[in-house]
Design a protein around this motif. Structure first.
Motif, short mmCIF file in Angstrom:
data_model
loop_
_atom_site.label_atom_id
_atom_site.label_comp_id
_atom_site.label_asym_id
_atom_site.label_seq_id
_atom_site.Cartn_x
_atom_site.Cartn_y
_atom_site.Cartn_z
N LYS A 138 4.02 4.04 28.49
CA LYS A 138 5.08 3.88 27.49
C LYS A 138 6.12 2.87 27.95
CE LYS A 138 4.84 8.59 25.58
NZ LYS A 138 5.53 9.91 25.53
N LYS A 142 7.25 -0.91 26.63
CA LYS A 142 8.62 -1.36 26.43
C LYS A 142 8.90 -2.64 27.22
CE LYS A 142 10.42 3.26 25.44
NZ LYS A 142 11.40 4.30 25.80
N MET A 145 7.55 -5.31 25.21
CA MET A 145 8.42 -5.54 24.06
C MET A 145 9.55 -6.49 24.45
SD MET A 145 8.80 -1.68 22.48
CE MET A 145 7.37 -0.77 21.87
N ASP A 152 13.53 -3.08 23.27
CA ASP A 152 12.79 -2.07 24.01
C ASP A 152 13.54 -0.74 24.00
OD1 ASP A 152 14.93 -2.86 25.55
OD2 ASP A 152 13.81 -3.00 27.43
N ARG A 153 14.58 -0.65 23.19
CA ARG A 153 15.36 0.59 23.10
C ARG A 153 14.81 1.45 21.96
NH1 ARG A 153 18.06 0.93 27.90
NH2 ARG A 153 18.42 -1.21 28.58
N TYR A 174 1.04 -0.33 18.54
CA TYR A 174 1.28 -0.69 19.94
C TYR A 174 0.24 -1.66 20.50
CZ TYR A 174 4.42 3.28 19.52
OH TYR A 174 5.40 4.15 19.10
N ARG A 199 15.88 -0.04 34.65
CA ARG A 199 15.92 0.94 33.57
C ARG A 199 16.08 2.37 34.06
NH1 ARG A 199 13.86 0.04 28.38
NH2 ARG A 199 14.49 2.21 28.12
#
Length: 446
Positions: A138, A142, A145, A152-153, A174, A199
């Motif tokens: 996941k 992100k 992205m 990516d939020r 995705y 992050r």
């Protein structure tokens, strides 16, 4: 079951002008067929469909050996992997055979290989591993992205659809954030590590995600020759730090006990939280996972008997038989009313829950436990971040502070070696001979 054989492609559009037909590996799977050509052409009379012998071409003996060797290798591989192959459609099976045995350039992507790996894990009921690996994927999505200039939020509940047979399919939204495994090079791996570090607050979380992505790529490398020695995460540090232990004092435990009646009268879920904590603490730091799975039949009237499982898919575990003190007897009597011996002791899991759901509910209830227990700590002005591990760490540390021999603590915690206990709880002890005596001392009931 999938089957393979050597055949001639007799379709008119595939024959040479002189009537020669291409020799193909024919795959039959789920009432469908697909062909993979060998780049060999023979007349129909020059091919024996029983022995696969070829005639009428240059190096016929050598070409026959090559064809027979290939069919043997593919047939053996299909048989050895039949449990996974049965989950694939024929297009997937053909693609896998082409890459593994016909040197097709690998376009295998990270997420598509994860689908295959997760299907295997699902069969083995390794649901926690699937969840851990998907968490890493996941955040990899992100990361891509952000690389593609998109936000990516976002919250990704799941990257995959799962059918009733345990087949995983990447959700279409995705697909654009997937990457061919060969495109994941050292530079991209370093950038991903930097992204994780920015992050995530916990260095341990960074290490866990890196190891998960590396494990998925490593499985692909083991499966496909064209990915041999593709190790983009090699050399990137993935070490974890020991988690800080949260240990309660006897005074703090008694303060927590003092709130039980208040929460019980108010029908507050914190009453259950306190009971769960005390039950784990009184049972030599029992794991939350084992508490969740505890059944009425584990209690024989005096002792609580169970297998402590270190991992969710472990079948054996370490056997524990613990004499119950008065406090635990009271807790057991509160929850056992109206239940049969096969029922779960605590109201956490539903009787008909699937094995896959057990893991998810356990995680959810673990978060629920932590949230409510920290509410209790705040009410009592206990400035500690209490979790499902606190009962275990508290039991061990109080035992060591009392001078209990570390080997007794090791047995109580279920550690395989005393070195493991020393690593987490580095103190020297004196000897107590019986675990029941040790437990009664630690929990303050003697």
């Amino acid at each position: 079951m999938a089957k393979v054989k050597i055949a001639l492609d007799r379709r008119e559009g595939h024959k040479h002008n002189d009537g020669r037909c291409p020799v193909v590996l024919r795959i039959s799977h789920k009432s469908k067929t697909r062909d993979i050509p060998f780049d060999i052409y023979v007349l129909e009379n020059d091919f024996d469909s029983e022995t696969y012998d070829l005639k009428g071409i240059q190096n016929a003996v050598r070409q026959t050996k090559r064809v027979k060797k290939k069919i043997f290798e593919v047939d053996l591989w299909v048989d050895e992997n039949k449990a996974v192959v049965k989950l694939w459609d024929i297009a997937k099976l053909k693609d896998q055979i082409e890459r593994k045995f016909f040197n097709k350039q690998s376009e295998l992507t990270l997420f598509s290989h994860a689908c295959d790996l997760f299907a295997r894990f699902y069969t083995k009921e390794k649901f926690s591993t699937i969840s851990s690996y998907e968490d890493a994927l996941k955040i990899f999505a992100k990361f891509n992205m952000a690389r593609n200039g998109k936000s990516d939020r976002v919250i990704i509940k799941s990257l995959f659809e799962i059918d009733g047979d345990g087949r995983f399919t990447l959700k279409s939204e995705y697909e654009e954030f997937d990457l061919p495994i060969k495109a994941i090079n050292k530079e991209l791996a370093k950038n991903f590590e930097a992204y994780l570090s920015a992050r995530l607050k916990s260095r341990n979380s960074v290490a866990i995600h890196l190891r998960s992505i590396q494990a998925i790529i490593g499985d692909a490398e083991d499966s496909f020759d064209e990915l041999k020695d593709h190790k983009p995460f090699r050399g990137i540090k993935k070490s974890s730090r020991a988690n800080n232990q949260v240990v309660l004092t006897y005074d703090e435990i008694n303060q927590i006990r003092s709130l039980r009646e208040e929460f019980k009268l108010a029908c507050d879920p914190k009453f259950d939280v306190i009971n769960y904590f005390l039950f784990m603490f009184n049972n030599m730091g029992m794991n939350f996972n084992d508490l969740v799975r505890a059944k009425v039949s584990n209690y024989d009237g005096e002792r609580f008997n169970y297998l402590r499982k270190k991992t969710e898919n472990e079948t054996e575990g370490d056997f524990f038989s613990i004499l119950q003190n008065e406090e635990n007897l009271e807790i057991i009597q509160h929850y056992v009313r109206g239940k049969s011996k096969d029922d779960y002791l605590f109201p956490i899991l539903k009787p008909d829950i699937s094995k896959e759901r057990i893991f998810r509910v356990k995680n959810y209830k673990g978060d629920w436990f932590n949230k409510h227990f920290n509410g209790i700590a705040e009410k009592l002005s206990i400035d500690k971040n209490i979790t499902t591990y606190t009962a275990r760490d508290t039991w061990a540390n109080l035992a060591l502070e009392m001078g209990v021999d570390i080997r007794s603590v090791q047995k109580g915690l279920g550690h395989t070696t005393v070195e493991t206990t020393e690593k987490h709880y580095e103190k020297k002890q004196k000897q107590f001979s019986l675990l029941d005596e040790v437990n009664s001392w630690v929990t303050g009931m003697k």
